[in-house]
Structure formats: structure tokens, C-alpha cells
Design a protein around this motif. Structure first.
Motif, mmCIF file in Angstrom:
data_model
loop_
_atom_site.group_PDB
_atom_site.id
_atom_site.type_symbol
_atom_site.label_atom_id
_atom_site.label_comp_id
_atom_site.label_asym_id
_atom_site.label_seq_id
_atom_site.Cartn_x
_atom_site.Cartn_y
_atom_site.Cartn_z
ATOM 1 N N ILE A 7 -3.735 12.702 -23.063
ATOM 2 C CA ILE A 7 -2.631 11.808 -23.407
ATOM 3 C C ILE A 7 -1.735 11.743 -22.177
ATOM 4 O O ILE A 7 -0.972 12.671 -21.895
ATOM 5 C CB ILE A 7 -1.857 12.310 -24.640
ATOM 6 C CG1 ILE A 7 -2.822 12.623 -25.789
ATOM 7 C CG2 ILE A 7 -0.840 11.260 -25.081
ATOM 8 C CD1 ILE A 7 -2.148 13.213 -27.018
ATOM 9 N N GLY A 34 2.378 8.092 -26.921
ATOM 10 C CA GLY A 34 2.449 9.240 -27.809
ATOM 11 C C GLY A 34 1.952 8.998 -29.215
ATOM 12 O O GLY A 34 1.348 9.882 -29.827
ATOM 13 N N LYS A 38 -1.110 11.098 -30.604
ATOM 14 C CA LYS A 38 -0.907 12.025 -31.719
ATOM 15 C C LYS A 38 -1.867 11.730 -32.860
ATOM 16 O O LYS A 38 -2.435 12.657 -33.464
ATOM 17 C CB LYS A 38 0.537 11.943 -32.221
ATOM 18 C CG LYS A 38 0.844 12.946 -33.331
ATOM 19 C CD LYS A 38 2.293 12.894 -33.760
ATOM 20 C CE LYS A 38 2.589 11.666 -34.583
ATOM 21 N NZ LYS A 38 3.939 11.719 -35.202
ATOM 22 N N GLU A 39 -2.075 10.461 -33.147
ATOM 23 C CA GLU A 39 -2.980 10.079 -34.237
ATOM 24 C C GLU A 39 -4.396 10.588 -33.981
ATOM 25 O O GLU A 39 -5.045 11.141 -34.874
ATOM 26 C CB GLU A 39 -2.992 8.560 -34.394
ATOM 27 C CG GLU A 39 -3.870 8.072 -35.536
ATOM 28 C CD GLU A 39 -3.831 6.565 -35.708
ATOM 29 O OE1 GLU A 39 -4.642 6.044 -36.493
ATOM 30 O OE2 GLU A 39 -3.001 5.916 -35.046
ATOM 31 N N ILE A 51 -2.115 17.153 -22.278
ATOM 32 C CA ILE A 51 -0.988 16.368 -22.784
ATOM 33 C C ILE A 51 0.168 16.359 -21.788
ATOM 34 O O ILE A 51 0.646 17.414 -21.362
ATOM 35 C CB ILE A 51 -0.500 16.918 -24.142
ATOM 36 C CG1 ILE A 51 -1.646 16.900 -25.166
ATOM 37 C CG2 ILE A 51 0.684 16.113 -24.657
ATOM 38 C CD1 ILE A 51 -1.274 17.469 -26.525
ATOM 39 N N VAL A 58 6.466 8.727 -28.355
ATOM 40 C CA VAL A 58 6.550 10.094 -28.884
ATOM 41 C C VAL A 58 6.349 11.056 -27.722
ATOM 42 O O VAL A 58 5.400 10.912 -26.956
ATOM 43 C CB VAL A 58 5.485 10.357 -29.972
ATOM 44 C CG1 VAL A 58 5.583 11.800 -30.470
ATOM 45 C CG2 VAL A 58 5.642 9.395 -31.136
ATOM 46 N N GLY A 60 5.553 14.516 -25.531
ATOM 47 C CA GLY A 60 4.508 15.530 -25.597
ATOM 48 C C GLY A 60 4.931 16.741 -26.406
ATOM 49 O O GLY A 60 4.124 17.339 -27.126
ATOM 50 N N ASP A 62 6.858 16.765 -29.026
ATOM 51 C CA ASP A 62 6.730 16.428 -30.450
ATOM 52 C C ASP A 62 5.270 16.389 -30.890
ATOM 53 O O ASP A 62 4.938 16.773 -32.018
ATOM 54 C CB ASP A 62 7.390 15.077 -30.735
ATOM 55 C CG ASP A 62 8.907 15.145 -30.634
ATOM 56 O OD1 ASP A 62 9.458 16.251 -30.802
ATOM 57 O OD2 ASP A 62 9.533 14.098 -30.385
ATOM 58 N N ILE A 63 4.400 15.929 -30.002
ATOM 59 C CA ILE A 63 2.970 15.893 -30.334
ATOM 60 C C ILE A 63 2.439 17.304 -30.536
ATOM 61 O O ILE A 63 1.749 17.596 -31.518
ATOM 62 C CB ILE A 63 2.172 15.180 -29.224
ATOM 63 C CG1 ILE A 63 2.541 13.697 -29.169
ATOM 64 C CG2 ILE A 63 0.665 15.332 -29.458
ATOM 65 C CD1 ILE A 63 1.928 12.960 -27.997
ATOM 66 N N GLU A 66 3.678 18.858 -33.778
ATOM 67 C CA GLU A 66 2.981 18.314 -34.946
ATOM 68 C C GLU A 66 1.556 18.850 -35.042
ATOM 69 O O GLU A 66 1.072 19.188 -36.135
ATOM 70 C CB GLU A 66 2.961 16.787 -34.871
ATOM 71 C CG GLU A 66 2.330 16.097 -36.067
ATOM 72 C CD GLU A 66 3.203 16.141 -37.314
ATOM 73 O OE1 GLU A 66 2.689 15.820 -38.396
ATOM 74 O OE2 GLU A 66 4.392 16.505 -37.203
ATOM 75 N N ILE A 67 0.881 18.941 -33.906
ATOM 76 C CA ILE A 67 -0.493 19.456 -33.885
ATOM 77 C C ILE A 67 -0.541 20.866 -34.459
ATOM 78 O O ILE A 67 -1.365 21.185 -35.317
ATOM 79 C CB ILE A 67 -1.050 19.439 -32.442
ATOM 80 C CG1 ILE A 67 -1.344 18.005 -31.994
ATOM 81 C CG2 ILE A 67 -2.318 20.290 -32.334
ATOM 82 C CD1 ILE A 67 -1.697 17.892 -30.523
#
Length: 226
Positions: A7, A34, A38-39, A51, A58, A60, A62-63, A66-67
Motif C-alpha cells: 500500500i 488507504g 485496507k479493504e 504499508i 486512510v 497507514g 489506521d490501516i 484495523e488489521i
């Protein structure tokens, strides 16, 4: 063929790194914002993720948050122009496994990818549902330790520590890795805290005075002996 998600919104970096990784035999998948990154990170299976932190839509940070919140354990290497120690610490505490500051040499990135993939290969046994040793059964899904059909009371930290050591029993797990994986680099947690929890855990799983399943490798870490 190992599958990599990158990403990265800088077209020069994504093109150069992507082309070189293809030459090295990797299946490279690139997203430049992002949201799409993320998806894919949450819905597809990758062997490793690269990343950037400063991404459109979004970030990195935050990604990665969430991951890890969703329970995805894929190794993550941050590639960022952010060089401050606070940025590195934040990224690692969120769950990244490595941090590479831009600009970097491709050979260094490749070496770090290979190191993470080697480490990941140690964890192939993470898919098992339970593990038996002596008269104990550790049930990973139910978060239980059972001895002769009786539940042995473990704290959440003790259970996570024992599970991680068992799943990585083919190697000595470094102290820093345990602090990262079990306590998520909490600055209030010291190596002394780890020593105390290991001591408590040893008492609960020791069958007799001569049995010690957790081996200490002085100055390095611990290994579960099966």
C-alpha cells in the motif's frame, strides 16, 4: 509463490519496488490509497504487507490498527519517510513487525521481507485447535488449560504467553518479541514483568520437581520444550 500487498501512493516507489519484487519471484499486489488497501488487507490472504504511513483517505497507522483489531496476523513492514522515533514506536506498538525509513536500498527491504517470511514459517502450527503435553490439554479456541478434566485457572496474560510459546516451540522466542506480542510494547511493562509471569506459569504447568517445560535461554528468551 509468496503473495505481497504493498500500500504505497508514491508511483515511483511502488513501480520500482513492485518490479524488483516480481523479478525476485513474488506475487506483488499494489494499492495506492488507504481505503482500497485496507479493504484488500482485511479480505484477502497475503504472506506479508508493505504499508506506507502517509496515504490518501486512510493513514497507514489506521490501516495497521484495523488489521490487528480484526485479528489478522500477517507480517507488516512499514515503509515511511517518517523517521522520528515516536513514529517508529507508534507503528510497532500498533502491531507492525518492522519499520524501514525511506529512502532505502532495495536489498535491505528484500532482506527484511525474507526475515519476516522465515519467522512466519515458524508459526505454521498456529492453526491447531489444541495441544497436549504431560497430563495437560491447552484449548486455543476456548482459552482453557485442562488437567485430568479439571480446568486450571490462568490469567489472560498467562494463557496468551503459554499459547505463544507452544505455537512457536520450534525456536527460542526472544524477550522483545514476547513483550511485543503479549503486551503490545506497553511502555509500563518491563522484562521483570515477563520474568514474573513465566515463573507463575511454570508453577501451574509443572508436573513434578524435575519437569520444566519452559526453558530459559539467558539473555535471549524462552522456549517451550515438548
Amino acid at each position: 509463490m509468496k503473495k505481497i500487498l504493498m500500500i504505497e501512493d508514491d508511483p515511483g516507489i511502488s513501480r520500482f519496488v513492485g518490479d524488483r519484487l516480481k523479478i525476485e519471484g513474488y506475487d506483488i499486489n499494489i494499492e495506492t490509497d488507504g481505503i482500497k488497501g485496507k479493504e484488500r488487507a482485511l479480505n484477502e490472504v497475503f504472506d506479508i504487507m508493505l504499508i506506507d504511513l502517509m496515504l490518501p483517505l486512510v493513514s497507514g497507522f489506521d490501516i495497521i490498527r484495523e488489521i490487528r483489531t480484526r485479528g489478522v496476523l500477517t507480517p507488516i513492514i512499514i515503509m515511511s519517510a517518517k523517521f522520528q522515533m515516536s513514529d517508529k514506536v507508534s507503528g510497532l506498538r500498533l502491531g507492525a513487525d518492522d519499520y524501514l525509513v525511506k529512502p532505502f536500498e532495495f536489498d535491505e527491504l528484500l532482506a527484511r521481507i525474507e526475515a519476516q517470511l522465515r519467522r512466519g514459517s515458524y508459526n505454521v502450527e498456529n492453526e491447531i485447535d489444541s495441544f497436549k503435553f504431560d497430563s495437560f490439554i491447552l484449548q486455543f479456541d476456548d482459552c482453557k488449560l485442562i488437567k485430568n478434566d479439571v480446568d486450571i485457572k490462568l490469567s489472560k496474560i498467562e494463557f496468551n504467553l503459554l499459547s505463544y510459546l507452544i505455537k512457536n516451540r520450534s525456536r527460542v522466542v526472544p524477550i522483545d518479541e514476547l513483550l511485543n506480542k503479549i503486551w503490545n510494547y506497553d511502555e509500563n511493562v518491563s522484562t521483570r514483568t515477563l520474568y514474573v509471569h513465566v515463573a507463575w506459569l511454570r508453577k501451574k504447568i509443572r508436573e513434578n520437581i524435575s519437569t520444566d517445560r519452559i526453558r530459559t535461554v539467558r539473555g535471549i528468551g524462552y522456549q517451550f520444550i515438548s
